[in-house]
Design an enzyme around this catalytic site. Sequence first.
Site, PDB file in Angstrom:
ATOM      1  CD  GLU A 185      -2.595   1.683   0.143  1.00 31.87           C
ATOM      2  OE1 GLU A 185      -3.302   0.957   0.029  1.00 31.87           O
ATOM      3  OE2 GLU A 185      -2.276   2.944  -0.213  1.00 31.87           O
ATOM      4  N   GLY A 243      -7.624   2.625   2.234  1.00 39.41           N
ATOM      5  CA  GLY A 243      -7.999   3.338   0.905  1.00 39.41           C
ATOM      6  C   GLY A 243      -8.650   4.399   0.829  1.00 39.41           C
ATOM      7  CG  HIS A 274     -47.018   0.119  15.223  1.00 44.24           C
ATOM      8  ND1 HIS A 274     -47.383   0.884  13.957  1.00 44.24           N
ATOM      9  CD2 HIS A 274     -47.516   0.583  16.317  1.00 44.24           C
ATOM     10  CE1 HIS A 274     -47.910   1.787  14.375  1.00 44.24           C
ATOM     11  NE2 HIS A 274     -47.996   1.895  15.601  1.00 44.24           N
ATOM     12  CG  LEU A 333      -2.678  -0.226   6.052  1.00 42.13           C
ATOM     13  CD1 LEU A 333      -2.531  -1.202   7.554  1.00 42.13           C
ATOM     14  CD2 LEU A 333      -2.821  -1.387   5.098  1.00 42.13           C
ATOM     15  CB  VAL A 351     -18.878  23.316 -16.202  1.00 45.82           C
ATOM     16  CG1 VAL A 351     -17.823  24.375 -15.949  1.00 45.82           C
ATOM     17  CG2 VAL A 351     -19.599  23.012 -14.981  1.00 45.82           C
TER      18      VAL A 351
HETATM   19  P1  NAD Z   1     -21.079   9.282 -10.251  1.00 48.54           P
HETATM   20  O1  NAD Z   1     -20.815   8.397 -11.494  1.00 48.54           O
HETATM   21  O2  NAD Z   1     -22.014   8.747  -9.147  1.00 48.54           O
HETATM   22  O3  NAD Z   1     -21.672  10.770 -10.599  1.00 48.54           O
HETATM   23  C1  NAD Z   1     -21.104  11.455 -11.587  1.00 48.54           C
HETATM   24  C2  NAD Z   1     -22.133  12.468 -11.900  1.00 48.54           C
HETATM   25  O4  NAD Z   1     -21.476  13.639 -12.611  1.00 48.54           O
HETATM   26  C3  NAD Z   1     -22.988  11.863 -13.224  1.00 48.54           C
HETATM   27  O5  NAD Z   1     -24.403  12.158 -12.500  1.00 48.54           O
HETATM   28  C4  NAD Z   1     -22.659  12.719 -14.437  1.00 48.54           C
HETATM   29  O6  NAD Z   1     -23.746  12.531 -15.275  1.00 48.54           O
HETATM   30  C5  NAD Z   1     -22.285  13.696 -13.980  1.00 48.54           C
HETATM   31  N1  NAD Z   1     -21.166  14.443 -14.709  1.00 48.54           N
HETATM   32  C6  NAD Z   1     -20.119  13.996 -15.481  1.00 48.54           C
HETATM   33  N2  NAD Z   1     -19.476  14.876 -16.115  1.00 48.54           N
HETATM   34  C7  NAD Z   1     -20.045  16.201 -16.044  1.00 48.54           C
HETATM   35  C8  NAD Z   1     -19.777  17.223 -16.450  1.00 48.54           C
HETATM   36  N3  NAD Z   1     -18.574  17.412 -16.986  1.00 48.54           N
HETATM   37  N4  NAD Z   1     -20.616  18.409 -15.907  1.00 48.54           N
HETATM   38  C9  NAD Z   1     -21.621  18.000 -15.098  1.00 48.54           C
HETATM   39  N5  NAD Z   1     -21.949  16.878 -14.819  1.00 48.54           N
HETATM   40  C10 NAD Z   1     -21.015  15.727 -15.120  1.00 48.54           C
HETATM   41  O7  NAD Z   1     -19.710   9.807  -9.668  1.00 48.54           O
HETATM   42  P2  NAD Z   1     -19.298  10.253  -8.226  1.00 48.54           P
HETATM   43  O8  NAD Z   1     -20.373  10.933  -7.644  1.00 48.54           O
HETATM   44  O9  NAD Z   1     -17.816  10.995  -8.346  1.00 48.54           O
HETATM   45  O10 NAD Z   1     -18.780   8.899  -7.609  1.00 48.54           O
HETATM   46  C11 NAD Z   1     -17.828   8.005  -7.868  1.00 48.54           C
HETATM   47  C12 NAD Z   1     -18.048   6.629  -7.529  1.00 48.54           C
HETATM   48  O11 NAD Z   1     -18.084   6.625  -6.093  1.00 48.54           O
HETATM   49  C13 NAD Z   1     -19.499   6.300  -7.775  1.00 48.54           C
HETATM   50  O12 NAD Z   1     -19.497   5.062  -8.697  1.00 48.54           O
HETATM   51  C14 NAD Z   1     -20.298   5.966  -6.676  1.00 48.54           C
HETATM   52  O13 NAD Z   1     -21.087   4.973  -6.847  1.00 48.54           O
HETATM   53  C15 NAD Z   1     -19.249   5.758  -5.745  1.00 48.54           C
HETATM   54  N6  NAD Z   1     -19.564   6.474  -4.491  1.00 48.54           N
HETATM   55  C16 NAD Z   1     -20.552   5.782  -3.556  1.00 48.54           C
HETATM   56  C17 NAD Z   1     -21.062   6.378  -2.492  1.00 48.54           C
HETATM   57  C18 NAD Z   1     -22.133   5.558  -1.667  1.00 48.54           C
HETATM   58  O14 NAD Z   1     -22.010   4.371  -2.018  1.00 48.54           O
HETATM   59  N7  NAD Z   1     -22.779   6.295  -0.965  1.00 48.54           N
HETATM   60  C19 NAD Z   1     -20.577   7.433  -1.935  1.00 48.54           C
HETATM   61  C20 NAD Z   1     -19.612   8.256  -2.938  1.00 48.54           C
HETATM   62  C21 NAD Z   1     -19.161   7.710  -4.164  1.00 48.54           C
END
Ligand code: NAD
Length: 460
Positions: free
Chosen positions: A33, A39, A439, A37, A235
Amino acid sequence: MNDYEVVVLGGGPGGYVAAIRAAKLGKKVALIEARELGGTCLNRGCIPSKTLLRHAEVIETIEKAKQWGIETGEMTFSLSKMLDRKDAVIQQLRNGISYLLKQGKIDVYQGIGNLEENGKIAVQLAEKKEIIRGEKIILATGSRPLVPAIDGIEEAAYFTSDTIFDIEKIPESMVIIGGGIIGVELACIFASLNVPVSIVEMSDRIVPSEEPEASKALAKALKKKQITILTSTKVVRVEQRDGSQLIHVESDNGKAQILDTEAILMAVGRAPNTSSFDGLNLQMDGPFVKTDSAMQTSNPSIYAVGDVTGGWQLAHVASAEGVVAAANAAGQTETVDYRMVPRCVYTSPEIASVGLTEADAKRQGIDYKVVRVDHAGNGRALAQDEKEGFTKLIAGTKYGEILGVLMVGPHVTEMIAEPSAFIHLEGTVDELASMIHAHPTITESLYEAAASWIGKGVHH
Ligand code: NAD
């Protein structure tokens, strides 16, 4: 040169779990790593965000309590204390992993590992380079925040999920680029600290990975928190002017506007970390490492798990894959069952789902019936003053087999384990409707949905 039966590259929830499993199967194991640890999940993801979201929940409750006749003095925030608590939680969990690795007699190499031919791995430690060898190798190198090529982004000061959890002061304003899971969770955290937050999402709704009605319910709740949501919007340029950052956005219907902000958070997805094994020419699936159902790559001695393989980029999926890869590397035969991966978004309200969505069921040509029960009539939800959510149940028409469940509401991320178990055990709506539910609880809505599905609903 130290020889190992299993070498794991990456100490996140995929890698450290794989290492412990392999050690428990009697293998001589090493874990490499480069950073801490745990990640991304532990250090820059799930755990820091959930710790800060707990703060957001408390702040919101204090605010809401005024309407219940409970008044406190003026609320003040100490960002440094909040971040100290977050660091303490992380440290405690890191210590736990470290202890488990020691218990398993796993050699931990703190450095960057690079795969060479024939199971050799060059590890760059702080002082020296060491070569170790693994009979089997498990790649668990994870992913990193994606930064899209936006005009002016190179000169901009922006945060990603790697840096936002160490932000030094509460910003005056924040624009979040990407309204996916990271985007909406962080929006809740900063809105609770009274930061005006805008989300710019290129899709036509926030959290497009979830069902449209979950996106709609969450969008309504976020707007109540004064969060601005711009969907179908991209954007186009970021400009620096007089100490502020101007975000030029354009919607799909051509409407242009400029958002003036202090802080930018980039949350548009994650890219896999593959540089440490680029030279091996493993078969890829787009940018991700291709694996089979045993988590084996195109090289039979090399397995891969977690974000680097694409699919669900979720910590619990990485761990499940790690367990399977370790077992297979140790000579057993296991596969991951992806049918009931719980998906949880820890906003307020929370979103939790498992199994098929309605769109999945349609796509697969399944004959199904849906029941949706709103929480507005649920005693516990009303007592909690959190009645905005709902429970939606999808079951196959022929046998009433539960195919998918979506819940929106308080703490539904804890409740999703019940429908997950039903799907895992191929349970039916009849079985769910014959179970007494306590309940008052919000899970009664799940019972109600099942009872209503078979025509025996009392409240629905
Ligand atoms: P995500 O894929 O969930 O969302 C990214 C979003 O950005 C999408 O809705 C997409 O349409 C949008 N997007 C992409 N390019 C863009 C742009 N140029 N302008 C505007 N919008 C744009 O990705 P994330 O939120 O970065 O998360 C990354 C990964 O981490 C995901 O797979 C997610 O499942 C995981 N994650 C999970 C949890 C959880 O389980 N609670 C929490 C955080 C992250």
